[in-house]
Design an enzyme around this catalytic site. Structure first.
Site, PDB file in Angstrom:
ATOM      1  N   LYS A 184      22.445  62.351 -86.239  1.00 46.96           N
ATOM      2  CA  LYS A 184      22.162  62.322 -84.717  1.00 46.96           C
ATOM      3  C   LYS A 184      22.944  61.293 -84.116  1.00 46.96           C
ATOM      4  CE  LYS A 184      18.433  63.428 -81.620  1.00 46.96           C
ATOM      5  NZ  LYS A 184      16.841  63.495 -81.653  1.00 46.96           N
ATOM      6  N   ASP A 227       5.845  66.118 -77.446  1.00 44.86           N
ATOM      7  CA  ASP A 227       7.005  67.384 -77.234  1.00 44.86           C
ATOM      8  C   ASP A 227       6.844  68.176 -78.347  1.00 44.86           C
ATOM      9  OD1 ASP A 227       8.952  68.580 -75.632  1.00 44.86           O
ATOM     10  OD2 ASP A 227      10.390  67.312 -76.669  1.00 44.86           O
TER      11      ASP A 227
END
Length: 310
Positions: free
Chosen positions: A38, A132
């Protein structure tokens, strides 16, 4: 040490790439040949660096995507900050829904729910809230079981696919106020999975993850988003419905009693009346997960063909 390959995903704060290891790492830690990285430019990596700090709190949990560390690399004269993760060969839980437009089997959803709940229990016991939860950040990792089977004279490893929690950039401490210099920082998370209290009061406690889990499971079973909307539905309309009415996502008929009851324990508007992750791990819908997997192994054992001796 590693080389960037194709793009796996593109988010608002970072890009996720497939990465291959091209030389042994300097440390003693062994890295898999395939990883996911990432990445974000160093001058725009604040959110990514926060996520790396948060990840350090959850090292060792088998139900959270494993992190192998971070580094800074220079590419084409630009510095990139990278976090190295295990590679989820099965993609995300959202992929089969988007590909086929239909829901998953209850047996699959049950197994994935068990894994996600174990991760949420770990996060809660650390005094944190994910904020989330949704199908898009539950990644499927193939885990090899230590049981070897002899099938038709060949050795085979039993594999179990585990749904692991990722994207911890919005994690917060339970009870911590989301304020800065006396003002609230606004709601966080993905609209369709937000709990009523998180919109009304910007209140984020472990119960918001349970509401989002219920929305996610409903979507996995039906193949449809938890709230009915189309491209023309404005975000504020959905937020109003969640926060200011008594509605909950519709639980369609046709599922087993265990599924319906499980969803009703999650999709409760009063957060104090929602079950916790630990309570849900004892629900009949989830308890059957171990039995389903164990049963499949027993079936394979019964079909074992031992090679003939001379």
């Amino acid at each position: 040490m590693w080389r960037r390959e194709k793009i796996l995903g593109n988010g608002g704060s970072a890009i996720v790439y497939l990465a291959t290891v091209v030389s042994p790492p300097r440390s003693n830690e062994l890295l898999p040949s395939l990883m996911a990285t990432k990445s974000a430019p160093v001058n725009n990596c604040q959110l990514l660096s926060i996520e790396r700090e948060l990840l350090s709190q959850f090292e060792g949990c088998p139900h959270i995507l494993r992190c192998f560390g971070d580094d800074v690399a220079v590419e084409d004269g630009e510095q990139w900050y990278n976090i190295l993760f295990e590679y989820a060969t099965g993609g995300s839980l959202a992929d089969p829904i988007q590909s086929y437009g239909s829901g998953l089997l209850e047996t699959e959803v049950r197994q994935y729910t068990n894994s996600v709940l174990l991760g949420l229990s770990y996060i809660r016991n650390k005094g944190c809230v994910h904020c989330d939860i949704k199908p898009h950040n539950k990644l499927l990792v193939d885990e090899k079981d230590d049981l070897s089977l002899v099938l038709n004279g060949k050795m085979n490893m039993v594999q179990e696919r585990t749904a692991k929690i990722t994207d911890l950039g919005l994690v917060k401490k339970a009870g911590e106020s989301l304020t800065e210099k006396g003002r609230k920082l606004g709601i966080r998370g993905t609209t369709l999975y937000m709990a009523p209290e998180s919109i009304r009061h910007e209140d984020y406690e472990p119960e918001v993850d349970i509401w989002a889990l219920g929305c996610m499971i409903l979507e996995l079973l039906t193949g449809k988003e938890p709230w009915k909307c189309d491209r023309n539905t404005e975000r504020v309309t959905i937020l109003f419905k969640i926060a200011s009415t008594q509605e909950i996502p519709e639980i369609l008929s046709g599922f087993s009693e265990e599924v319906e009851d499980f969803l009703k324990k999650c999709l409760v508007r009063d957060p104090k009346s929602r079950w916790t992750a630990d309570m849900l791990l004892g629900h009949p819908f989830v308890l059957a997960a171990d039995g389903v997997f164990t049963g499949s192994i027993r079936e394979e054992r019964n079909r074992v063909v031992h090679p003939k001796t001379a």
